[in-house]
Design a protein around this motif. Structure first.
Motif, PDB file in Angstrom:
ATOM      1  N   ILE A  20      40.645 -40.757  50.576  1.00  0.00           N
ATOM      2  CA  ILE A  20      40.031 -40.115  49.400  1.00  0.00           C
ATOM      3  C   ILE A  20      38.994 -39.086  49.842  1.00  0.00           C
ATOM      4  O   ILE A  20      38.923 -37.973  49.296  1.00  0.00           O
ATOM      5  CB  ILE A  20      39.389 -41.180  48.493  1.00  0.00           C
ATOM      6  N   GLU A  21      38.216 -39.425  50.830  1.00  0.00           N
ATOM      7  CA  GLU A  21      37.200 -38.485  51.322  1.00  0.00           C
ATOM      8  C   GLU A  21      37.844 -37.215  51.864  1.00  0.00           C
ATOM      9  O   GLU A  21      37.362 -36.108  51.626  1.00  0.00           O
ATOM     10  CB  GLU A  21      36.361 -39.152  52.396  1.00  0.00           C
ATOM     11  N   LYS A  22      38.975 -37.371  52.613  1.00  0.00           N
ATOM     12  CA  LYS A  22      39.667 -36.181  53.153  1.00  0.00           C
ATOM     13  C   LYS A  22      40.213 -35.327  52.026  1.00  0.00           C
ATOM     14  O   LYS A  22      40.137 -34.090  52.055  1.00  0.00           O
ATOM     15  CB  LYS A  22      40.787 -36.619  54.088  1.00  0.00           C
ATOM     16  N   LEU A  23      40.807 -36.003  51.025  1.00  0.00           N
ATOM     17  CA  LEU A  23      41.369 -35.260  49.902  1.00  0.00           C
ATOM     18  C   LEU A  23      40.285 -34.492  49.140  1.00  0.00           C
ATOM     19  O   LEU A  23      40.468 -33.350  48.744  1.00  0.00           O
ATOM     20  CB  LEU A  23      42.098 -36.221  48.959  1.00  0.00           C
ATOM     21  N   VAL A  24      39.164 -35.157  48.903  1.00  0.00           N
ATOM     22  CA  VAL A  24      38.079 -34.510  48.167  1.00  0.00           C
ATOM     23  C   VAL A  24      37.574 -33.300  48.922  1.00  0.00           C
ATOM     24  O   VAL A  24      37.341 -32.222  48.363  1.00  0.00           O
ATOM     25  CB  VAL A  24      36.936 -35.517  47.918  1.00  0.00           C
ATOM     26  N   SER A  25      37.417 -33.418  50.252  1.00  0.00           N
ATOM     27  CA  SER A  25      36.904 -32.310  51.060  1.00  0.00           C
ATOM     28  C   SER A  25      37.872 -31.150  51.078  1.00  0.00           C
ATOM     29  O   SER A  25      37.498 -29.982  50.954  1.00  0.00           O
ATOM     30  CB  SER A  25      36.637 -32.812  52.484  1.00  0.00           C
ATOM     31  N   SER A  26      39.156 -31.490  51.201  1.00  0.00           N
ATOM     32  CA  SER A  26      40.171 -30.431  51.228  1.00  0.00           C
ATOM     33  C   SER A  26      40.275 -29.734  49.878  1.00  0.00           C
ATOM     34  O   SER A  26      40.404 -28.519  49.792  1.00  0.00           O
ATOM     35  CB  SER A  26      41.512 -31.048  51.628  1.00  0.00           C
ATOM     36  N   PHE A  27      40.177 -30.517  48.790  1.00  0.00           N
ATOM     37  CA  PHE A  27      40.247 -29.929  47.450  1.00  0.00           C
ATOM     38  C   PHE A  27      39.057 -29.014  47.182  1.00  0.00           C
ATOM     39  O   PHE A  27      39.211 -27.946  46.584  1.00  0.00           O
ATOM     40  CB  PHE A  27      40.293 -31.062  46.414  1.00  0.00           C
ATOM     41  N   ARG A  28      37.921 -29.406  47.621  1.00  0.00           N
ATOM     42  CA  ARG A  28      36.732 -28.563  47.414  1.00  0.00           C
ATOM     43  C   ARG A  28      36.869 -27.246  48.156  1.00  0.00           C
ATOM     44  O   ARG A  28      36.476 -26.191  47.661  1.00  0.00           O
ATOM     45  CB  ARG A  28      35.469 -29.275  47.884  1.00  0.00           C
ATOM     46  N   SER A  29      37.425 -27.287  49.375  1.00  0.00           N
ATOM     47  CA  SER A  29      37.585 -26.058  50.163  1.00  0.00           C
ATOM     48  C   SER A  29      38.540 -25.099  49.495  1.00  0.00           C
ATOM     49  O   SER A  29      38.371 -23.879  49.546  1.00  0.00           O
ATOM     50  CB  SER A  29      38.073 -26.399  51.563  1.00  0.00           C
ATOM     51  N   ALA A  30      39.577 -25.651  48.837  1.00  0.00           N
ATOM     52  CA  ALA A  30      40.595 -24.799  48.239  1.00  0.00           C
ATOM     53  C   ALA A  30      40.214 -24.299  46.858  1.00  0.00           C
ATOM     54  O   ALA A  30      40.438 -23.133  46.514  1.00  0.00           O
ATOM     55  CB  ALA A  30      41.935 -25.559  48.176  1.00  0.00           C
ATOM     56  N   HIS A  31      39.611 -25.167  46.005  1.00  0.00           N
ATOM     57  CA  HIS A  31      39.390 -24.815  44.602  1.00  0.00           C
ATOM     58  C   HIS A  31      37.923 -24.655  44.224  1.00  0.00           C
ATOM     59  O   HIS A  31      37.635 -24.209  43.117  1.00  0.00           O
ATOM     60  CB  HIS A  31      40.021 -25.902  43.699  1.00  0.00           C
ATOM     61  N   HIS A  33      33.726 -26.319  44.249  1.00  0.00           N
ATOM     62  CA  HIS A  33      33.024 -27.553  43.859  1.00  0.00           C
ATOM     63  C   HIS A  33      33.061 -27.793  42.350  1.00  0.00           C
ATOM     64  O   HIS A  33      33.237 -28.948  41.904  1.00  0.00           O
ATOM     65  CB  HIS A  33      31.552 -27.466  44.328  1.00  0.00           C
ATOM     66  N   ASP A  34      32.958 -26.730  41.569  1.00  0.00           N
ATOM     67  CA  ASP A  34      32.976 -26.887  40.114  1.00  0.00           C
ATOM     68  C   ASP A  34      34.313 -27.433  39.626  1.00  0.00           C
ATOM     69  O   ASP A  34      34.373 -28.304  38.739  1.00  0.00           O
ATOM     70  CB  ASP A  34      32.696 -25.556  39.429  1.00  0.00           C
ATOM     71  N   HIS A  52      38.209 -23.955  33.376  1.00  0.00           N
ATOM     72  CA  HIS A  52      38.765 -23.004  34.342  1.00  0.00           C
ATOM     73  C   HIS A  52      40.133 -22.539  33.863  1.00  0.00           C
ATOM     74  O   HIS A  52      40.957 -23.339  33.395  1.00  0.00           O
ATOM     75  CB  HIS A  52      38.932 -23.680  35.715  1.00  0.00           C
ATOM     76  N   LYS A  53      40.374 -21.303  33.977  1.00  0.00           N
ATOM     77  CA  LYS A  53      41.683 -20.749  33.657  1.00  0.00           C
ATOM     78  C   LYS A  53      42.623 -20.965  34.821  1.00  0.00           C
ATOM     79  O   LYS A  53      42.185 -20.942  35.974  1.00  0.00           O
ATOM     80  CB  LYS A  53      41.549 -19.263  33.360  1.00  0.00           C
ATOM     81  N   ALA A  54      43.822 -21.164  34.493  1.00  0.00           N
ATOM     82  CA  ALA A  54      44.818 -21.387  35.560  1.00  0.00           C
ATOM     83  C   ALA A  54      44.974 -20.117  36.354  1.00  0.00           C
ATOM     84  O   ALA A  54      45.186 -19.041  35.827  1.00  0.00           O
ATOM     85  CB  ALA A  54      46.171 -21.817  34.937  1.00  0.00           C
ATOM     86  N   LYS A  55      44.820 -20.263  37.643  1.00  0.00           N
ATOM     87  CA  LYS A  55      44.959 -19.123  38.544  1.00  0.00           C
ATOM     88  C   LYS A  55      45.929 -19.488  39.633  1.00  0.00           C
ATOM     89  O   LYS A  55      45.955 -20.637  40.090  1.00  0.00           O
ATOM     90  CB  LYS A  55      43.612 -18.743  39.148  1.00  0.00           C
TER      91      LYS A  55
END
Length: 392
Positions: A20-31, A33-34, A52-55
């Motif tokens: 879960i920690e890896k997923l959260v970190s990777s998701f934050r880098s891509a999309h 923090h907000d 957020h609008k879909a991009k």
């Protein structure tokens, strides 16, 4: 239901906290923090704070997790471990990535001592000793912290050594400057004093041309033709006094001598028995004829004194008030009255007129004196110590 749950567990293996920690970190880098926080809020059933609008975003690798995948994993974790465990794991994951390497805040550390100094200046208690101790502690803590660094430590040691040597060689000078006190200032005051002043009386009256002062003491009253010797009694015994009256008029013991300040008291016969052969039995027979302004002359101790009649009075033979002392030179002549009896006493009193007697006068004098002003408060020990380095 049991079969469906089993199939579900085979299809999705149980996620671990590290995953879960890896997923959260990777998701934050891509999309961002907000986006991550909104997703987590929607999973937990909370309302997202931002929309957020879909991009379409370009991804660099296939490892990038999608929102749907995260939602499935989090939902599965929630069913197995519960909502509280999920929140705790997410908080640890988001918090750990958000942490930055801790750097020592020198500014905050420095402000500790600044705050102490400011607090001491603003807050002063009535206990001076306590304030001094608090200041010393604050200063000690400041120095101790600074001396941890070599750039402060070695210069401080060198300065301390030089200061100690300087003070050691100047101990006498330090002692003299610390114990010196400013001389007290003086102010001029006018002090009024009262003094008794008396002009000195001349020793003798003025002698007439060719006048010779007799060797013995004599009383002369020109108006009633009296010229008789004065006998000075050394006793108050009445019998002795009566015997001395055969030789002239008698001066009473313990009364003033002629010319002195006081009552010079002299007595004489106005009459006596005819068979008493005394030479001066009738010397004061005409004493009642004297009036105010008449004069009498007394020669005593080779000096001349002139007296003038002031008044006369008749008293009882037992009245001793006529012997009372006076504060000016007075001559009192006493005899029996009426003549030929011893019923009353006639007293004629004279004031000295030559030499002139000056009464004492009280004179107020003004003297200018210098007195020290109120002593100033002695400087404290610390002020006297620093005066060694900061001369006036």
């Amino acid at each position: 239901m049991s079969n469906s749950k089993g199939r579900h567990r085979k299809e999705y293996h149980e996620p671990k906290i590290s995953e879960i920690e890896k997923l959260v970190s990777s998701f934050r880098s891509a999309h961002g923090h907000d986006k991550l926080m909104d997703s987590l809020r929607s999973i937990l059933g909370e309302k997202p704070k931002t929309l957020h609008k879909a991009k379409k975003e370009d991804t660099k690798g296939s490892a990038e997790p999608k929102i749907s995948e995260l939602e499935k994993i989090f939902q599965h974790f929630k069913e197995i471990h519960g909502e509280e465990k999920l929140k705790q794991s997410l908080n640890e994951a988001t918090g750990r990535d958000n942490q930055k390497p801790h750097k020592k805040d020198k500014t905050k550390e420095h402000n500790i001592y600044v705050d102490r100094e400011i607090k001491f200046k603003k807050v002063k208690s009535k206990d001076v000793a306590k304030d001094i101790i608090n200041t010393a502690k604050s200063f000690y803590g400041f120095v101790r912290e600074k001396l941890k660094y070599k750039k402060y430590r070695y210069p401080a040691i060198a300065i301390s050594i030089l200061m100690g040597i300087y003070l050691l060689f100047n101990l006498p000078l330090l002692y003299m400057r610390m114990n010196w006190e400013k001389p007290a200032d003086t102010q001029k005051l006018i002090v009024k004093t009262q003094e008794t002043v008396q002009k000195k009386m001349a020793d003798s009256a003025t002698l007439a041309p060719g006048e010779v002062v007799p060797a013995e003491s004599r009383l002369i009253i020109p108006k009633i033709n009296v010229n008789t010797p004065i006998v000075y009694a050394n006793t108050k015994d009445e019998k002795v006094v009566q015997d001395l009256l055969h030789n002239g008029v008698v001066h009473y013991q313990d009364t003033a001598k002629p010319g002195e300040v006081g009552n010079s008291f002299i007595t004489g016969h106005s009459s006596n028995y005819w068979w008493d052969t005394g030479k001066y039995n009738y010397v004061f027979t005409l004493l009642d004829k004297l009036e105010r302004g008449d004069q009498a002359v007394v020669y005593y101790n080779n000096k001349k004194f002139v007296y003038t009649v002031r008044d006369k009075l008749v008293v009882e033979g037992s009245d001793m008030s006529v012997l009372a002392p006076t504060d000016t030179p007075v001559l009192s002549l006493m005899t029996c009255t009426p003549p030929g009896t011893s019923w009353k006493r006639l007293v004629v009193r004279f004031d000295i007129t030559d030499p002139v007697f000056h009464k004492p006068e009280t004179v107020t004098k003004e003297n200018v004196v210098e007195v020290p002003k109120e002593k100033e408060k002695k400087p404290g020990l610390i002020s006297r110590f620093f005066s060694f380095f900061m001369p006036n």
